[in-house]
Design a protein around this motif. Sequence first.
Motif, PDB file in Angstrom:
ATOM      1  N   PRO A  78     -38.501-111.272   4.891  1.00  0.00           N
ATOM      2  CA  PRO A  78     -37.504-112.279   4.517  1.00  0.00           C
ATOM      3  C   PRO A  78     -36.283-111.587   3.916  1.00  0.00           C
ATOM      4  O   PRO A  78     -36.415-110.806   2.974  1.00  0.00           O
ATOM      5  N   THR A  79     -35.120-111.851   4.495  1.00  0.00           N
ATOM      6  CA  THR A  79     -33.882-111.212   4.056  1.00  0.00           C
ATOM      7  C   THR A  79     -32.846-112.299   3.790  1.00  0.00           C
ATOM      8  O   THR A  79     -32.557-113.114   4.669  1.00  0.00           O
ATOM      9  N   PHE A  80     -32.293-112.287   2.586  1.00  0.00           N
ATOM     10  CA  PHE A  80     -31.386-113.344   2.160  1.00  0.00           C
ATOM     11  C   PHE A  80     -29.988-112.793   1.926  1.00  0.00           C
ATOM     12  O   PHE A  80     -29.818-111.769   1.263  1.00  0.00           O
ATOM     13  N   ALA A  81     -29.001-113.478   2.479  1.00  0.00           N
ATOM     14  CA  ALA A  81     -27.603-113.135   2.228  1.00  0.00           C
ATOM     15  C   ALA A  81     -27.232-113.599   0.828  1.00  0.00           C
ATOM     16  O   ALA A  81     -27.743-114.596   0.334  1.00  0.00           O
ATOM     17  N   LYS A  82     -26.330-112.842   0.194  1.00  0.00           N
ATOM     18  CA  LYS A  82     -25.880-113.222  -1.138  1.00  0.00           C
ATOM     19  C   LYS A  82     -24.439-112.773  -1.346  1.00  0.00           C
ATOM     20  O   LYS A  82     -23.942-111.897  -0.619  1.00  0.00           O
ATOM     21  N   THR A  83     -23.792-113.366  -2.320  1.00  0.00           N
ATOM     22  CA  THR A  83     -22.457-112.933  -2.715  1.00  0.00           C
ATOM     23  C   THR A  83     -22.391-112.664  -4.210  1.00  0.00           C
ATOM     24  O   THR A  83     -21.353-112.277  -4.728  1.00  0.00           O
ATOM     25  N   VAL A  84     -23.512-112.855  -4.909  1.00  0.00           N
ATOM     26  CA  VAL A  84     -23.591-112.548  -6.335  1.00  0.00           C
ATOM     27  C   VAL A  84     -24.234-111.172  -6.485  1.00  0.00           C
ATOM     28  O   VAL A  84     -24.752-110.604  -5.525  1.00  0.00           O
ATOM     29  N   PHE A  85     -24.236-110.646  -7.701  1.00  0.00           N
ATOM     30  CA  PHE A  85     -24.729-109.289  -7.904  1.00  0.00           C
ATOM     31  C   PHE A  85     -26.237-109.191  -8.122  1.00  0.00           C
ATOM     32  O   PHE A  85     -26.763-108.089  -8.192  1.00  0.00           O
ATOM     33  N   SER A  86     -26.923-110.310  -8.238  1.00  0.00           N
ATOM     34  CA  SER A  86     -28.361-110.273  -8.452  1.00  0.00           C
ATOM     35  C   SER A  86     -29.105-110.758  -7.214  1.00  0.00           C
ATOM     36  O   SER A  86     -28.654-111.682  -6.528  1.00  0.00           O
TER      37      SER A  86
END
Length: 197
Positions: A78-86
């Motif tokens: 499972p791989t999740f995109a993010k735009t925050v640092f955590s």
Amino acid sequence: MASRILQRVNAKQTALLVCDMQEKFRNNIKYFPEIVTVTKRLVDTSKILNLPIVATEQYPKGLGHTVPELGLAELNVPTFAKTVFSMVNDDVIGILESKSVKDIVLTGIEAHVCVYHTTLDLLEKGYNVHVVVDATSSRSMTDRIFAYKSLKQAGAVLSTSETIILGLLGGSHHPNFREVQKLIMESAPDTGLLGKL
């Protein structure tokens, strides 16, 4: 008598988190090829021991996807995109809770940004966090080294990949010992930390 903090990993309650090991960082991160090699060992160990693996990608539209050498796509990680640092979000926590995870083995980049904030968030939620120093890095060695110092003060365990891998096995009696041992027969590559910590 002061209470002692246990620093072992327990394979029955451990997950591997791979933070933002993306194509765009390949030419900017110190010791990137070596960090990838070490992380691959941890991925392979997790696969053999059937540990949960979760990955994130920081703004993949601009920074690309996880480097193929890790083989995460083939493992359906499972791989999740993010735009925050955590890395810590509802999706990731949901997976950790569903697998009764208490110990986190954390790899990736950058040590002083996303690894740092992920560690702090996980510690706040009560997880034991093992930051693998030879599987994490930054663009700057100064940022990398001082991130480790801060993370240790915050309560994270700083460890090496071989310590983690052998700790997950617990001894040569483990049924997968010989299979995992093959992954570490050759020493991990130098990731620039000798004399720095």
